[in-house]
Design an enzyme around this catalytic site. Structure first.
Site, PDB file in Angstrom:
ATOM      1  CB  CYS A   1     -45.578  30.357 -90.747  1.00  0.00           C
ATOM      2  SG  CYS A   1     -47.323  30.751 -90.944  1.00  0.00           S
ATOM      3  CB  CYS A   2     -44.862  29.423 -85.520  1.00  0.00           C
ATOM      4  SG  CYS A   2     -46.025  28.059 -85.660  1.00  0.00           S
TER       5      CYS A   2
ATOM      6  CB  CYS B   1     -53.101  27.458 -87.823  1.00  0.00           C
ATOM      7  SG  CYS B   1     -52.547  28.861 -86.868  1.00  0.00           S
TER       8      CYS B   1
ATOM      9  CB  CYS C   1     -50.063  23.574 -88.857  1.00  0.00           C
ATOM     10  SG  CYS C   1     -49.254  24.737 -89.959  1.00  0.00           S
TER      11      CYS C   1
ATOM     12  CB  CYS D   1     -46.546  27.259 -82.123  1.00  0.00           C
ATOM     13  SG  CYS D   1     -47.151  27.547 -80.461  1.00  0.00           S
TER      14      CYS D   1
HETATM   15 FE1  SF4 Z   1     -48.421  29.335 -89.438  1.00  0.00          FE
HETATM   16 FE2  SF4 Z   1     -49.085  26.786 -88.979  1.00  0.00          FE
HETATM   17 FE3  SF4 Z   1     -47.769  28.203 -87.125  1.00  0.00          FE
HETATM   18 FE4  SF4 Z   1     -50.336  28.736 -87.678  1.00  0.00          FE
HETATM   19  S1  SF4 Z   1     -49.492  26.847 -86.760  1.00  0.00           S
HETATM   20  S2  SF4 Z   1     -48.743  30.222 -87.391  1.00  0.00           S
HETATM   21  S3  SF4 Z   1     -50.381  28.370 -89.935  1.00  0.00           S
HETATM   22  S4  SF4 Z   1     -47.024  27.570 -89.162  1.00  0.00           S
END
Ligand code: SF4
Length: 254
Positions: free
Chosen positions: A141-142, A224, A227, A250
């Site tokens: 996701c990151c 975010c 998280c 991240c």
């Molecule tokens: Fe995704 Fe969490 Fe990374 Fe944001 S901090 S990009 S929601 S995994």
């Protein structure tokens, strides 16, 4: 499930080429040499001097990146390099309080805020990878929502500044003020690397810099919303980031 790679996102390479296609741009060797000079010259310099060096050395090929947890580094550069580009990675999953800081910076400071979005909306990502990817594979996701967008944004620049500080966490304890990032092929500048939280607080008070309201609500570090949790007394400020995982960064700074 689609496996995310640089190639299937259309990125041939995440590193800069050895020789830039545009002859007006500095080569990798030149940037590495400039970074070494800056590191030697500025190791113990005040943040303003580091910022001035970066802005004058790299000119239009320089930007500031900000998570908009606070606006200290954006403010610092607005004083020494008015009009500088400030890159914000708009993941689509930020707290409203964070977007408020972004908008306040754009409205009140002499900087050019650039909000960079991921290639996919959150809904498109849910369709491609399944919902709540952050809860199953935060690295992926990151990569999709932060790492790839930053690589895309930095393509225009030879150097960028961050607000990393050594006292934020053990993983950041050796942060240099200037270094050549071999993976990106660019010069990374961390003008407040040596600052403590007290230094940050003093700067904010002196210049009345906007600060994310979530700090007053018990958050030690802000990313975010899925998280990030509040931190407890005595915890590392970044302990509230990806608290369900061993993940601590991240991917933007490793
Ligand atoms: Fe995704 Fe969490 Fe990374 Fe944001 S901090 S990009 S929601 S995994």
């Amino acid at each position: 499930m689609t496996v995310v790679t640089a190639a299937n996102l259309g990125l041939v390479s995440l590193g800069a080429p050895a020789t830039p296609a545009d002859p007006a741009r500095r080569s990798r060797a030149e940037l590495s040499s400039l970074a070494a000079e800056g590191a030697a010259l500025l190791a113990d310099a005040p943040a303003e001097e580091i910022a001035r060096w970066a802005a004058s050395t790299f000119g239009e090929r320089f930007c500031v990146t900000s998570s908009m947890a606070d606006a200290v580094v954006a403010h610092l550069f607005s004083r020494v390099a008015p009009g500088v580009d400030v890159v914000f990675l708009d993941t689509g999953l930020h707290f409203p309080e964070t977007l408020k800081i972004r908008d306040t910076v754009a409205r009140t400071m002499n900087v050019n805020v650039r909000s960079i979005r991921p290639r996919m909306t959150v809904g498109q990502q849910d369709g491609e990878f399944g919902p709540r990817l952050f809860a199953r594979n935060p690295d992926e996701c990151c990569f999709l929502r932060k790492v790839e967008p930053l690589e895309r944004a930095l393509a225009d620049y030879d150097s960028w500044a961050t607000g990393l500080r050594r006292d934020e966490s053990p993983t950041r304890a050796n942060t240099p003020v200037v270094a050549f990032d071999a993976k990106k092929g660019k010069v990374k500048v961390n003008p407040i690397a040596a600052w403590t939280q007290s230094d940050v607080d003093r700067y904010i008070a002196r210049w009345n810099v906007p600060v994310n309201e979530l700090f007053k609500k018990g958050y030690g570090s802000i990313g975010c919303w899925p998280c990030t949790r509040r931190t407890k007394a005595g915890e590392d400020p970044r302990a509230g980031r990806w608290a369900m995982f061993e993940k601590t960064e991240c991917g933007l700074h490793i």
